[in-house]
Design a protein around this motif. Structure first.
Motif, mmCIF file in Angstrom:
data_model
loop_
_atom_site.group_PDB
_atom_site.id
_atom_site.type_symbol
_atom_site.label_atom_id
_atom_site.label_comp_id
_atom_site.label_asym_id
_atom_site.label_seq_id
_atom_site.Cartn_x
_atom_site.Cartn_y
_atom_site.Cartn_z
ATOM 1 N N ASP A 111 0.796 -1.390 -0.111
ATOM 2 C CA ASP A 111 -0.055 0.657 0.312
ATOM 3 C C ASP A 111 0.572 1.832 0.232
ATOM 4 N N ASP A 112 2.069 1.082 0.855
ATOM 5 C CA ASP A 112 3.138 2.205 0.561
ATOM 6 C C ASP A 112 3.169 2.706 -0.402
ATOM 7 N N GLU A 113 2.884 2.232 -1.648
ATOM 8 C CA GLU A 113 4.299 2.241 -2.903
ATOM 9 C C GLU A 113 3.408 3.496 -3.498
ATOM 10 N N VAL A 114 1.593 3.584 -2.977
ATOM 11 C CA VAL A 114 1.014 5.360 -3.824
ATOM 12 C C VAL A 114 1.849 6.200 -2.475
ATOM 13 N N ALA A 115 1.486 5.253 -1.534
ATOM 14 C CA ALA A 115 1.448 6.840 0.183
ATOM 15 C C ALA A 115 2.313 8.027 0.095
ATOM 16 N N LEU A 116 2.071 9.096 0.696
ATOM 17 C CA LEU A 116 3.032 10.013 0.403
ATOM 18 C C LEU A 116 1.772 11.178 1.479
ATOM 19 N N VAL A 117 2.684 12.244 2.440
ATOM 20 C CA VAL A 117 2.507 13.278 2.947
ATOM 21 C C VAL A 117 1.979 14.473 2.175
ATOM 22 N N HIS A 118 0.608 15.029 2.516
ATOM 23 C CA HIS A 118 0.112 16.007 1.720
ATOM 24 C C HIS A 118 -0.612 17.091 2.996
ATOM 25 N N THR A 119 -0.436 18.271 2.363
ATOM 26 C CA THR A 119 -0.993 19.122 3.355
ATOM 27 C C THR A 119 -2.335 19.321 3.563
ATOM 28 N N GLU A 120 -3.127 19.827 4.117
ATOM 29 C CA GLU A 120 -4.665 19.453 4.419
ATOM 30 C C GLU A 120 -5.898 19.861 2.922
ATOM 31 N N PRO A 121 -6.643 19.251 2.860
ATOM 32 C CA PRO A 121 -7.248 19.926 1.722
ATOM 33 C C PRO A 121 -7.403 21.319 1.570
ATOM 34 N N ASP A 122 -7.769 21.897 2.303
ATOM 35 C CA ASP A 122 -8.274 23.403 2.698
ATOM 36 C C ASP A 122 -7.258 23.873 2.006
ATOM 37 N N ALA A 123 -6.088 23.252 2.256
ATOM 38 C CA ALA A 123 -4.589 23.723 2.065
ATOM 39 C C ALA A 123 -4.127 24.092 0.846
ATOM 40 N N GLY A 124 -5.245 23.011 -0.621
ATOM 41 C CA GLY A 124 -4.348 22.008 -1.638
ATOM 42 C C GLY A 124 -3.932 21.128 -1.231
ATOM 43 N N SER A 125 -3.971 20.380 -0.741
ATOM 44 C CA SER A 125 -3.777 18.748 -0.417
ATOM 45 C C SER A 125 -2.222 18.974 -0.984
ATOM 46 N N ARG A 126 -1.393 19.874 -1.207
ATOM 47 C CA ARG A 126 0.252 19.706 -1.752
ATOM 48 C C ARG A 126 0.822 18.592 -0.698
ATOM 49 N N ALA A 127 1.263 18.258 -2.491
ATOM 50 C CA ALA A 127 2.378 16.955 -1.472
ATOM 51 C C ALA A 127 3.820 17.177 -0.944
ATOM 52 N N LEU A 128 4.206 16.417 0.321
ATOM 53 C CA LEU A 128 5.208 17.606 0.996
ATOM 54 C C LEU A 128 6.108 16.072 0.830
ATOM 55 N N THR A 129 5.965 14.573 0.178
ATOM 56 C CA THR A 129 7.187 13.890 0.105
ATOM 57 C C THR A 129 6.353 13.239 -1.752
ATOM 58 N N VAL A 130 7.399 11.749 -1.520
ATOM 59 C CA VAL A 130 7.001 11.895 -2.991
ATOM 60 C C VAL A 130 6.511 10.159 -2.465
ATOM 61 N N ALA A 131 5.654 9.896 -4.039
ATOM 62 C CA ALA A 131 4.968 8.792 -3.699
ATOM 63 C C ALA A 131 6.695 7.195 -3.729
ATOM 64 N N LEU A 132 6.914 6.026 -3.552
ATOM 65 C CA LEU A 132 8.307 5.311 -4.173
ATOM 66 C C LEU A 132 7.812 5.088 -5.306
ATOM 67 N N VAL A 133 6.297 4.236 -6.001
ATOM 68 C CA VAL A 133 5.526 4.516 -6.679
ATOM 69 C C VAL A 133 6.764 5.406 -7.947
ATOM 70 N N SER A 134 6.164 6.482 -7.179
ATOM 71 C CA SER A 134 6.607 7.502 -8.364
ATOM 72 C C SER A 134 7.681 7.520 -8.851
ATOM 73 N N VAL A 135 8.605 7.180 -8.005
ATOM 74 C CA VAL A 135 10.434 7.166 -7.268
ATOM 75 C C VAL A 135 10.584 5.852 -8.640
ATOM 76 N N ARG A 136 10.320 4.885 -8.511
ATOM 77 C CA ARG A 136 10.460 3.081 -9.153
ATOM 78 C C ARG A 136 10.138 3.983 -10.607
ATOM 79 N N VAL A 137 9.124 4.232 -10.930
ATOM 80 C CA VAL A 137 8.736 4.662 -12.432
ATOM 81 C C VAL A 137 9.501 6.053 -13.363
ATOM 82 N N ALA A 138 10.165 6.490 -12.268
ATOM 83 C CA ALA A 138 11.098 7.447 -12.584
ATOM 84 C C ALA A 138 12.327 7.226 -13.044
ATOM 85 N N LEU A 139 13.108 6.167 -11.879
ATOM 86 C CA LEU A 139 14.044 5.393 -12.421
ATOM 87 C C LEU A 139 14.147 4.546 -13.113
#
Length: 430
Positions: A111-139
């Motif tokens: 499950d943590d392949e897609v998990a990341l930390v983001h801001t609250e929805p009222d702050a735009g749910s902006r990503a603060l970390t990167v998801a493992l699957v995003s790292v995997r595919v980018a590499l």
């Protein structure tokens, strides 16, 4: 007219969603309960991109099946949507994109392949970390372009996997991968320096699905999927009626005479009678319970110390009311909510709910959101409000199933109860 509901956050923000699907209703990342409470039905589309699971309970599989069963077409991609679509493909959820394909084929499972930390929805749910699957595919894409070696890919990926998702950033990955050369680090850093849609597979999958659905608005509505009804499922359906749950909780908290209303309503359910006289209802309920053998078990758990010393019909009726369930774990919430709605004090009750919401909004603006409410303080407020020293019997008399139920449902009213002069209310006519 059909409606398209999109649950999105860090993978694709609301502005980007509306640019691709101008008529869509955009919601924050989906949480447990959101789909049950939605109006999605026949002819509608539900697109799940992002979802919460760390800040709140994640959307359940049966919630998605419930919406499919209503006749809505449900799509998933990018993040939580890709994961759930891979799990629920046989049940009618349509998956899309690279992340979904990786899950569906078993190339990734966690499950943590897609998990990341983001801001609250009222702050735009902006990503603060990167998801493992995003790292995997980018590499992997950098390897295919011969920008880095397979050995470097494995080293960086291992570094990413060692980091908890709450700390997984590109900077942290580069620091963790000590054997990777500076040249490789700079190559990867440059590749992921641009906007997310230029390198992040989750953003790309989200955009691709919405683009395809914008071109082809025709719906392929799956056959309704029968979902076995469980106690949990039925309780989720009930909590989806937010107005009923809010009214009932507020009545349980604020109304001095709610225990009387609760007792009369439950005794009527127990006896099938509409009798007004408590004594008659109590006697009938106890007589019926004795006949059915319901009083043979130890019922001391439902009584306070002093109450347990007595055994008259009034005490036994109190046990029956406190322990009453339609089935294991299933309270008569809809009937109780309707009883509250039928009282003369309903208008005043709604005023108190509105007052509590205003106070909560003010406190949130000052940096004191409801998640900071102390359960201990809430229980103390309730003891004072109900004029009792024994929390457990009091919460049973007000229809709460236990301390956890009280803490979960009443937290939104804690600041209001904590006022110097907390509001009082009577539901029934004097």
């Amino acid at each position: 007219m059909s409606v398209t509901h999109v649950y999105a956050g860090p993978s694709l923000d609301a502005a980007a969603v509306r640019a691709l699907l101008p008529d869509a209703e955009v919601h924050p990342p989906v949480r447990h309960g959101d789909l049950m409470a939605s109006a999605a039905g026949p002819g509608d589309r539900v697109i799940v991109l992002d979802g919460q699971f760390f800040q709140s309970a994640s959307v359940r599989h049966k919630e998605i099946c419930e919406v499919i069963g209503r006749g809505a077409a449900v799509y998933g991609a990018a993040s939580m949507g890709a994961l759930r679509a891979a799990e629920l493909g046989p049940y009618g959820m349509t998956g899309s994109g690279v992340v979904h394909r990786l899950y569906a084929t078993g190339l990734i499972e966690r499950d943590d392949e897609v998990a990341l930390v983001h801001t609250e929805p009222d702050a735009g749910s902006r990503a603060l970390t990167v998801a493992l699957v995003s790292v995997r595919v980018a590499l992997r894409r950098q390897v295919r372009r011969r920008a880095i070696t397979s050995h470097d890919e494995l080293s960086l990926l291992a570094a990413a996997e060692q980091l908890p998702f709450t700390s997984r950033t590109w900077r942290g990955i580069f620091q963790q991968a000590e054997t990777v050369s500076r040249e490789t680090t700079e190559t990867v850093r440059a590749a992921v320096a641009g906007p997310a849609e230029t390198w992040d597979v989750k953003a790309q999958d989200a955009r691709a699905l919405l683009t395809r659905l914008a071109r082809d608005p025709a719906l392929t509505v799956p056959q309704p999927v029968p979902v076995p009804t469980t106690v949990h499922m039925e309780n989720w359906r009930r909590t989806a009626d937010a107005d009923a749950l809010t009214l009932l909780t507020a009545a349980q908290i604020y109304a001095d005479d709610y225990p009387a209303l609760h007792q009369r309503t439950v005794l009527r359910l127990l006896t099938g009678a509409q009798e007004e006289d408590f004594r008659v209802l109590e006697s009938r309920a106890v007589e019926s319970a004795r006949h059915r053998g319901l009083l043979a078990a130890d019922h001391g758990l439902w009584l306070g110390d002093e109450e347990a010393k007595a055994s008259d019909d009034a005490v036994l009726a109190r046990v029956l009311v406190r322990s009453y369930r339609w089935s294991c774990g299933l309270t008569p919430m809809p009937v109780l909510a309707e009883a509250v709605r039928a009282t003369p004090g309903l208008a005043r009750l709604r005023e108190l709910i509105a007052d509590a919401e205003v106070l909560n909004a003010q406190l949130t603006q000052r940096g004191y959101p409801l998640r900071k409410v102390s359960p201990t303080a809430l229980h103390r407020h309730c003891l004072r409000r109900w004029n009792t020293a024994a929390l457990i019997p009091a919460l049973y008399d007000r229809g709460f199933t236990g301390v956890d139920d009280l803490t979960t449902r009443a937290a939104r009213f804690a600041p209001h109860l904590g006022l110097t002069d907390p509001p009082r209310l009577r539901l029934l006519a004097d």
